[in-house]
Write an enzyme that holds these catalytic residues in place. Structure first.
Site, PDB file in Angstrom:
ATOM      1  N   ASP A 144      -1.745  13.570   7.866  1.00 36.12           N
ATOM      2  CA  ASP A 144      -2.779  14.302   7.012  1.00 36.12           C
ATOM      3  C   ASP A 144      -4.102  13.954   6.821  1.00 36.12           C
ATOM      4  OD1 ASP A 144      -0.808  14.991   6.104  1.00 36.12           O
ATOM      5  OD2 ASP A 144      -0.842  16.821   7.384  1.00 36.12           O
ATOM      6  N   GLU A 152     -10.083  21.681   6.195  1.00 39.04           N
ATOM      7  CA  GLU A 152      -8.897  22.176   5.686  1.00 39.04           C
ATOM      8  C   GLU A 152      -7.853  21.776   4.373  1.00 39.04           C
ATOM      9  OE1 GLU A 152      -5.990  23.754   8.882  1.00 39.04           O
ATOM     10  OE2 GLU A 152      -5.166  21.740   8.509  1.00 39.04           O
ATOM     11  N   GLU A 153      -8.724  20.557   4.466  1.00 38.14           N
ATOM     12  CA  GLU A 153      -7.074  19.491   3.772  1.00 38.14           C
ATOM     13  C   GLU A 153      -8.597  20.004   2.127  1.00 38.14           C
ATOM     14  OE1 GLU A 153      -4.575  18.593   3.907  1.00 38.14           O
ATOM     15  OE2 GLU A 153      -3.947  19.075   6.107  1.00 38.14           O
ATOM     16  N   LEU A 186      -5.812  16.770  10.916  1.00 41.00           N
ATOM     17  CA  LEU A 186      -4.909  17.087  11.814  1.00 41.00           C
ATOM     18  C   LEU A 186      -4.674  18.080  12.481  1.00 41.00           C
ATOM     19  CD1 LEU A 186      -4.351  14.154  12.807  1.00 41.00           C
ATOM     20  CD2 LEU A 186      -2.741  13.969  11.994  1.00 41.00           C
ATOM     21  N   ASP A 187      -4.436  18.878  13.152  1.00 36.42           N
ATOM     22  CA  ASP A 187      -4.048  20.162  13.917  1.00 36.42           C
ATOM     23  C   ASP A 187      -2.348  19.444  13.974  1.00 36.42           C
ATOM     24  OD1 ASP A 187      -4.199  23.254  13.943  1.00 36.42           O
ATOM     25  OD2 ASP A 187      -4.018  22.649  16.291  1.00 36.42           O
ATOM     26  N   ASP A 218       0.696  -0.974   0.134  1.00 30.65           N
ATOM     27  CA  ASP A 218       0.326  -0.091   0.143  1.00 30.65           C
ATOM     28  C   ASP A 218       0.412   1.238   0.150  1.00 30.65           C
ATOM     29  OD1 ASP A 218      -2.465  -1.958  -0.005  1.00 30.65           O
ATOM     30  OD2 ASP A 218      -2.057  -1.717   2.529  1.00 30.65           O
ATOM     31  N   GLU A 243     -11.032  25.562  12.657  1.00 33.09           N
ATOM     32  CA  GLU A 243      -9.755  26.063  13.834  1.00 33.09           C
ATOM     33  C   GLU A 243     -10.527  26.882  15.720  1.00 33.09           C
ATOM     34  OE1 GLU A 243      -6.834  26.882  12.137  1.00 33.09           O
ATOM     35  OE2 GLU A 243      -5.456  25.223  12.503  1.00 33.09           O
ATOM     36  N   ASP A 286     -10.515  20.276  11.022  1.00 26.01           N
ATOM     37  CA  ASP A 286      -9.203  20.193  10.887  1.00 26.01           C
ATOM     38  C   ASP A 286      -8.778  19.093  11.079  1.00 26.01           C
ATOM     39  OD1 ASP A 286      -6.431  20.765  10.389  1.00 26.01           O
ATOM     40  OD2 ASP A 286      -6.482  22.021  12.072  1.00 26.01           O
TER      41      ASP A 286
HETATM   42  P1  AHG Z   1      -2.277  22.884  10.597  1.00 31.79           P
HETATM   43  O1  AHG Z   1      -1.343  21.805  11.069  1.00 31.79           O
HETATM   44  O2  AHG Z   1      -3.899  21.822  10.739  1.00 31.79           O
HETATM   45  O3  AHG Z   1      -1.921  23.272  10.135  1.00 31.79           O
HETATM   46  O4  AHG Z   1      -2.274  24.346  12.078  1.00 31.79           O
HETATM   47  C1  AHG Z   1      -1.406  25.131  12.043  1.00 31.79           C
HETATM   48  C2  AHG Z   1      -1.425  25.402  13.272  1.00 31.79           C
HETATM   49  C3  AHG Z   1      -1.714  25.564  14.781  1.00 31.79           C
HETATM   50  O5  AHG Z   1      -2.116  24.467  15.044  1.00 31.79           O
HETATM   51  C4  AHG Z   1      -0.667  25.792  15.346  1.00 31.79           C
HETATM   52  O6  AHG Z   1      -1.165  26.703  16.309  1.00 31.79           O
HETATM   53  C5  AHG Z   1       0.079  26.809  14.115  1.00 31.79           C
HETATM   54  O7  AHG Z   1      -0.015  26.452  13.245  1.00 31.79           O
HETATM   55  C6  AHG Z   1       1.230  27.053  14.753  1.00 31.79           C
HETATM   56  O8  AHG Z   1       1.786  28.243  13.387  1.00 31.79           O
HETATM   57  P2  AHG Z   1       3.118  28.853  13.857  1.00 31.79           P
HETATM   58  O9  AHG Z   1       4.694  27.550  13.336  1.00 31.79           O
HETATM   59  O10 AHG Z   1       2.909  29.528  12.673  1.00 31.79           O
HETATM   60  O11 AHG Z   1       3.182  28.896  15.087  1.00 31.79           O
HETATM   61 MN    MN Z   2      -4.384  23.271  12.079  1.00 35.07          MN
HETATM   62 MN    MN Z   3      -4.817  20.537  10.083  1.00 38.55          MN
END
Ligand code: AHG
Ligand code: MN
Ligand code: MN
Length: 337
Positions: free
Chosen positions: A70, A93-94, A118-119, A64, A275, A116
């Protein structure tokens, strides 16, 4: 003392009558999100084995394709929601566009989900906690027809439920349907989310502030003054870089999370729909506050596009008020009445 374990499914069913107009669909939808969370959790836990199982983009031993986590989380959540029968569409978000879901067996679905999947993506490869954030709205369009973008562009005040799953030292699912906030910890031995934190309330103040201090010089003067104040007050700085983890800590221990505008992100970086609104709803339900840097309540911002970004200050009520006072003092903003 009654030590009986209450599982997420049992709790959701017991609380069904607290939800306005609920007739079981929302209950089913929340349960399905719980199932998806368990599947994502399994994969997140395996992430450290990637070197053994194969890096993203390669093929694993069974042939696979190994996916980025994410995208995997996105796919699994979409799959579970599509099979749920209760969800008319998903905005993720994706995905550039929202995903309409065709009704199953002629059954109308009343809800749409924003998420979202995977944040904290920058933390995935280094074994630092990540999470899933979701919000649920009642659709505005005719339930017998395909959902429309309008169904997703609703203010946060219209959320009927919101929650997050944090894949941390343990996996915890926290959600609200507008009647308080409850947390469920995954017991991996029985594969069930068990009620572990009932009616969560955020402390009025805390000893932490959470902001990417590396951008300090890019923040507006009022933000810098407020951050100086946090430092003067000897608050500890904590910043994981996964919003859901930072906000989770603040929910339990008190404090404030900030993501102001920078030169790179003049509107802020974080997304209103996926978010900020869900986490603002949870925070308010726990007694906290959430506003943007123009001092508008996050939940009252009218969304105009799916991937809209917003600045945010969220956390303990007294600390958000304090931040507001700094903005009023140092910035030339028109403060909403
Ligand atoms: P994601 O991983 O869903 O794109 O979200 C990213 C986010 C959030 O979780 C976090 O607080 C922030 O981006 C961090 O951003 P910086 O690196 O600019 O601080
Ligand atoms: Mn996020
Ligand atoms: Mn995300």
């Amino acid at each position: 003392m009654n030590n009986r374990i209450v599982t997420l499914d049992e709790f959701i069913i017991r609380r069904q009558n607290e939800i306005p107009f609920a007739s079981g669909e929302l209950t089913g939808l929340l349960r399905d999100i719980g199932v998806a969370a368990k599947i994502v959790n399994r994969e997140v836990n395996k992430a450290g084995l990637l070197n053994i199982l194969g890096a993203a983009g390669s093929e694993n031993v069974t042939g696979d394709k190994v996916q980025k986590l994410d995208l995997y989380a996105n796919e699994k959540l979409i799959e579970c929601l599509c099979n749920s029968g209760e969800c008319a569409g998903i905005a993720s978000e994706e995905n550039e566009e929202f995903i309409p879901i065709q009704p199953m067996d002629g059954k109308d679905s009343k809800y749409v989900v924003v998420m979202d999947p995977l944040d904290g993506s920058s933390n995935i490869d280094v074994n630092v906690s990540v999470g899933t954030i979701f919000g649920i709205y009642r659709r505005l369009s005719d339930p017998s027809e395909t959902c429309t973008q309008k169904d997703f562009l609703q203010k946060g005040t219209q959320l009927v439920a919101a929650g997050y799953v944090l894949y941390g030292t343990s996996t915890i699912l926290v959600y609200t349907t507008g009647c308080g906030v409850n947390g469920f910890t995954l017991d991996p031995t029985i594969g069930e989310f068990c009620l572990s934190h009932q009616n969560i309330k955020i402390p009025k103040r805390g000893n932490y502030y959470s902001v990417n201090q590396g951008y300090y010089l890019k923040f507006d003067v009022e933000m810098r003054r407020y951050i100086d104040h946090c430092s003067d007050e000897n608050y500890g700085l904590r910043y994981i870089g996964t919003m859901v983890s930072d906000v989770h800590r603040i929910l339990f221990q008190g404090g404030i999370f900030l993501y102001p505008n920078t030169r790179k992100y003049p509107q802020g970086k974080l997304r209103l729909l996926y978010e900020c609104n869900p986490l603002a709803f949870i925070m308010e339900q726990a007694g906290g506050k959430a506003i943007n840097c123009s001092l508008e309540r996050i939940l009252e911002i009218e969304p105009t596009e799916l991937h809209q970004r917003v600045t945010i200050a969220v956390g303990s009520p007294d600390m958000v008020d304090e931040m507001k006072a700094f903005v009023e003092k140092y910035a030339k903003v028109t403060v909403p009445a």
